[in-house]
Scaffold this motif. Structure first.
Motif, mmCIF file in Angstrom:
data_model
loop_
_atom_site.group_PDB
_atom_site.id
_atom_site.type_symbol
_atom_site.label_atom_id
_atom_site.label_comp_id
_atom_site.label_asym_id
_atom_site.label_seq_id
_atom_site.Cartn_x
_atom_site.Cartn_y
_atom_site.Cartn_z
ATOM 1 N N UNK A 113 6.170 -22.804 -7.733
ATOM 2 C CA UNK A 113 6.831 -21.494 -7.804
ATOM 3 C C UNK A 113 8.200 -21.611 -8.448
ATOM 4 N N UNK A 114 8.648 -20.491 -9.032
ATOM 5 C CA UNK A 114 9.948 -20.384 -9.676
ATOM 6 C C UNK A 114 10.622 -19.105 -9.217
ATOM 7 N N UNK A 115 11.920 -19.165 -8.967
ATOM 8 C CA UNK A 115 12.702 -17.969 -8.643
ATOM 9 C C UNK A 115 13.799 -17.800 -9.683
ATOM 10 N N UNK A 116 14.056 -16.545 -10.070
ATOM 11 C CA UNK A 116 15.090 -16.223 -11.052
ATOM 12 C C UNK A 116 15.775 -14.944 -10.581
ATOM 13 N N UNK A 167 9.124 -15.384 -8.509
ATOM 14 C CA UNK A 167 9.849 -14.503 -7.599
ATOM 15 C C UNK A 167 11.170 -14.075 -8.222
ATOM 16 N N UNK A 168 11.578 -12.864 -7.898
ATOM 17 C CA UNK A 168 12.869 -12.362 -8.347
ATOM 18 C C UNK A 168 13.968 -12.595 -7.345
ATOM 19 N N UNK A 169 13.656 -13.312 -6.255
ATOM 20 C CA UNK A 169 14.638 -13.591 -5.210
ATOM 21 C C UNK A 169 14.327 -14.951 -4.607
ATOM 22 N N UNK A 170 15.302 -15.851 -4.617
ATOM 23 C CA UNK A 170 15.026 -17.211 -4.144
ATOM 24 C C UNK A 170 14.754 -17.257 -2.646
ATOM 25 N N UNK A 171 15.371 -16.366 -1.881
ATOM 26 C CA UNK A 171 15.135 -16.364 -0.440
ATOM 27 C C UNK A 171 13.699 -15.971 -0.120
ATOM 28 N N UNK A 172 13.187 -14.988 -0.839
ATOM 29 C CA UNK A 172 11.787 -14.607 -0.627
ATOM 30 C C UNK A 172 10.861 -15.775 -0.964
ATOM 31 N N UNK A 173 11.147 -16.461 -2.067
ATOM 32 C CA UNK A 173 10.322 -17.603 -2.439
ATOM 33 C C UNK A 173 10.348 -18.674 -1.354
ATOM 34 N N UNK A 174 11.533 -19.028 -0.874
ATOM 35 C CA UNK A 174 11.637 -20.075 0.135
ATOM 36 C C UNK A 174 10.963 -19.664 1.439
#
Length: 379
Positions: free
Chosen positions: A33-36, A55-62
């Protein structure tokens, strides 16, 4: 098989110095996965890396992706601190982060305390540490090829854009880290930090580019004393191209000198001078030291397509994986990163107070910010 995720920010530091490529040559780690800043650029980068989520949000990705490793690529250190804390909270086994590690010792203290509680290993991307020329320098110093090491002289890029304080914060950190590798931990530091030909004051402090924190000074000269009485200097001045020697470091021993200019991605050779007392002169006494390059095939680059920077990142992340497996310190961990933050902040503390600063620092915050807070509190 391990999983990894990548955090970057297109248009706001991008993906650092190609840290997004750090896992591509390691078959036992899959980037999933990648977040930006938003999902569209994240999807573009995910496609490039072969990741299946964006993902557009790193917190959501994590929160949604339970990854073993997190690469924090963003160049802006104030945001990296938040990202590392979030990755630790999410249960990451290891974090690979862009340099400098943090802006202040206080930020490092908080991240290290969280990492200790969570059992997370941190590797800071000071990839000069694994450059074959730097490794050869360490071997030669240990072998006594220049006699007993007595002094080190490092200089930043000295360019017209960020010479001085920003040069120290962005590229000088490599030089400070090199000095610590050769000489051990610093014990004290004194510095002259000048702005337009006069000593800096709190009023000179401005927010550095890439949110590096408050800083001042277009000319810096710092003198450090390391373990075993070894002296080190760092200098940077905002000036034009060609007015100063290229960024690098020289080691002075009782029987000779070693010099490394440029960085790992340049073709500058490692040089030795066994008779420095004869220089400068019409004929140079500097000789190139043979250094074997990185073994690209051993690092997984079977087709020879990776550049030096990617191979260095691969070396660092391979070491991080092994550090997790073996429960040991990575080659450049949070302790090393915090030392660099202390040395940078000590330069500015010494410039403001015109006093010799001893380590570890008692003031853990940015010295300009701390004094501004105190001044406001007194109003």
């Amino acid at each position: 098989m391990y999983t990894a995720v990548v955090i970057g920010a297109t248009g706001a530091g991008n993906y650092g110095h190609d840290l997004d490529l750090a896992w591509q040559l390691i078959p036992t780690v899959e980037v999933v996965a990648v977040a930006d800043l938003d999902e569209e650029p994240a999807r573009v980068k995910a496609d490039q890396l072969g990741a299946w989520q964006a993902f557009g949000d790193f917190r959501e990705m994590l929160h949604r992706v339970q990854a073993d490793f997190v690469t924090v690529c963003l160049r802006r250190p104030h945001e990296r601190s938040e990202m590392m804390l979030a990755a630790i909270e999410a249960g990451a086994k290891g974090i690979y982060c862009e340099k400098p590690f943090v802006r202040t010792p206080a930020e490092a203290d908080a991240i290290m305390a969280a990492a200790e509680r969570g059992g997370t290993k941190i590797q800071v991307a000071h990839n000069w540490r694994v450059d074959p020329k730097v490794r050869r320098m360490r071997e030669m110093v240990r072998a006594g090829d220049i006699g007993r090491l007595v002094a080190m002289h490092a200089t930043g890029k000295n360019d017209s854009r960020r010479g001085g304080a920003e040069d120290l914060a962005v590229l000088g950190v490599h030089q400070l880290d090199l000095m610590r590798q050769f000489a051990g931990d610093p014990r004290q530091l004194s510095a002259s930090v000048m702005q337009a030909g006069r000593p800096v004051s709190i009023q000179d402090a401005r927010e550095g580019n890439e949110n590096l924190g408050l800083m001042a000074g277009d000319q810096i000269f710092a003198s450090l004393l390391f373990d075993h009485g070894i002296a080190g200097t760092f200098s940077s001045v905002r000036t034009g191209r060609g007015m100063h020697r290229q960024m690098g470091i020289e080691l002075v021993g009782t029987d000779g000198m070693l010099s490394l200019r440029g960085g790992p991605t340049t073709d500058m050779p490692l040089l030795i001078n066994r008779r420095p007392e004869l220089d400068p002169g019409p004929e140079s006494n500097w000789e190139a030291v043979p250094v074997a390059p990185l073994d690209a095939e051993a690092l997984g680059d079977m087709h020879g397509t990776a550049d030096t920077r990617q191979l260095l990142h691969t070396t660092m992340t391979r070491d991080l994986v092994e550090a997790v497996r073996q429960d040991r310190r990575p080659v450049c961990d949070a302790i090393d990163g915090r030392w660099i933050a202390e040395m940078v902040m000590a330069v500015h503390e010494a410039g403001l107070t015109r006093q010799t600063i001893r380590f570890p620092l008692q003031v853990r915050e940015n010295p300009y910010a701390a004094r501004r807070h105190t001044a406001l509190a007194d109003v």
